[in-house]
Write a protein that holds these residues in place. Structure first.
Motif, PDB file in Angstrom:
ATOM      1  N   LEU A  52      53.340  14.595 -12.343  1.00 53.49           N
ATOM      2  CA  LEU A  52      52.586  15.560 -13.131  1.00 53.49           C
ATOM      3  C   LEU A  52      52.158  16.717 -12.251  1.00 53.49           C
ATOM      4  N   ALA A  53      52.339  17.926 -12.758  1.00 52.51           N
ATOM      5  CA  ALA A  53      52.018  19.105 -11.964  1.00 52.51           C
ATOM      6  C   ALA A  53      50.534  19.404 -11.989  1.00 52.51           C
ATOM      7  N   GLN A  55      48.052  18.812 -19.825  1.00 47.12           N
ATOM      8  CA  GLN A  55      48.809  18.336 -18.674  1.00 47.12           C
ATOM      9  C   GLN A  55      50.160  19.029 -18.648  1.00 47.12           C
ATOM     10  N   ILE A  56      50.692  19.194 -17.451  1.00 44.46           N
ATOM     11  CA  ILE A  56      51.955  19.907 -17.264  1.00 44.46           C
ATOM     12  C   ILE A  56      52.947  18.995 -16.566  1.00 44.46           C
ATOM     13  N   LEU A  84      52.988  21.136 -27.957  1.00 41.14           N
ATOM     14  CA  LEU A  84      53.989  21.076 -26.888  1.00 41.14           C
ATOM     15  C   LEU A  84      54.538  22.484 -26.695  1.00 41.14           C
ATOM     16  N   SER A  85      54.612  22.947 -25.444  1.00 41.99           N
ATOM     17  CA  SER A  85      55.136  24.283 -25.183  1.00 41.99           C
ATOM     18  C   SER A  85      55.835  24.307 -23.831  1.00 41.99           C
ATOM     19  N   LEU A  86      56.879  25.131 -23.755  1.00 38.86           N
ATOM     20  CA  LEU A  86      57.623  25.313 -22.513  1.00 38.86           C
ATOM     21  C   LEU A  86      57.092  26.538 -21.789  1.00 38.86           C
ATOM     22  N   LEU A 114      56.782  21.817 -18.889  1.00 42.62           N
ATOM     23  CA  LEU A 114      56.383  21.457 -20.246  1.00 42.62           C
ATOM     24  C   LEU A 114      54.885  21.221 -20.243  1.00 42.62           C
ATOM     25  N   ARG A 115      54.167  21.911 -21.134  1.00 42.32           N
ATOM     26  CA  ARG A 115      52.721  21.734 -21.228  1.00 42.32           C
ATOM     27  C   ARG A 115      52.394  20.984 -22.510  1.00 42.32           C
TER      28      ARG A 115
END
Length: 123
Positions: free
Chosen positions: A2-3, A27-28, A64-66, A74-75
Motif C-alpha cells: 500500500l502506498a 488508501q492507495i 474507486l479512481s485511477l 488506484l485510490r
C-alpha cells in the motif's frame, strides 16, 4: 504494498452521546508498469502478462479512481463510514493487490507445493 493511507475524523453527536464517524478514509494501491488496471463503475479489470482478472465490488459503497498517467495508482475512498464499513477499504485494496500478483507472479511456493505433492504421492 500500500502506498498511502489517510483518515479524516469528525465527531457526530447522537442521542446516546458522542459517536465518532470518519469523514473520509482513503488508501492507495501502486500499480506496476507491466500491469494495466481499468475501472467501469465498481468493476476492476486487471490485465498482465499472465492473463486478465475481473472483479465486481458493486455490493460495497466505495469510490474507486485511477490516479496518474506515468505511474498508475488506484485510490479507494470511503466517505462517512463506521468501523465495519471502513474495514472494507483495506479489504478492497488487498483484493486488487492479489489480482495484480495473480497476473504477474509465478509463485515459488506454488511450485514447491507441487513438488512436495508429487514426491508424497507417486503417480
Amino acid at each position: 504494498p500500500l502506498a498511502g493511507t489517510a483518515d479524516i475524523a469528525a465527531f457526530v453527536l447522537s442521542d446516546e452521546g458522542q459517536l465518532m464517524k470518519t469523514i473520509l478514509s482513503s488508501q492507495i494501491v501502486d500499480i506496476p508498469d507491466n500491469v494495466s488496471v481499468s475501472l467501469k463503475g465498481r468493476t476492476v479489470i486487471v490485465k498482465g502478462p499472465r492473463g486478465t482478472l475481473r472483479r465486481e465490488f458493486n455490493h460495497i459503497n466505495l469510490e474507486l479512481s485511477l490516479l496518474g498517467t506515468k505511474k498508475m495508482k488506484l485510490r479507494v475512498d470511503k466517505w462517512w463510514g463506521n468501523r465495519k464499513e471502513l474495514a472494507t477499504v483495506r479489504t478492497i485494496c488487498s483484493h486488487v493487490q492479489n489480482m495484480i500478483k495473480g497476473v504477474t507472479v509465478v509463485s515459488d511456493q506454488l511450485k514447491m507445493n507441487k513438488l512436495l505433492v508429487l514426491k508424497l504421492i507417486p503417480m
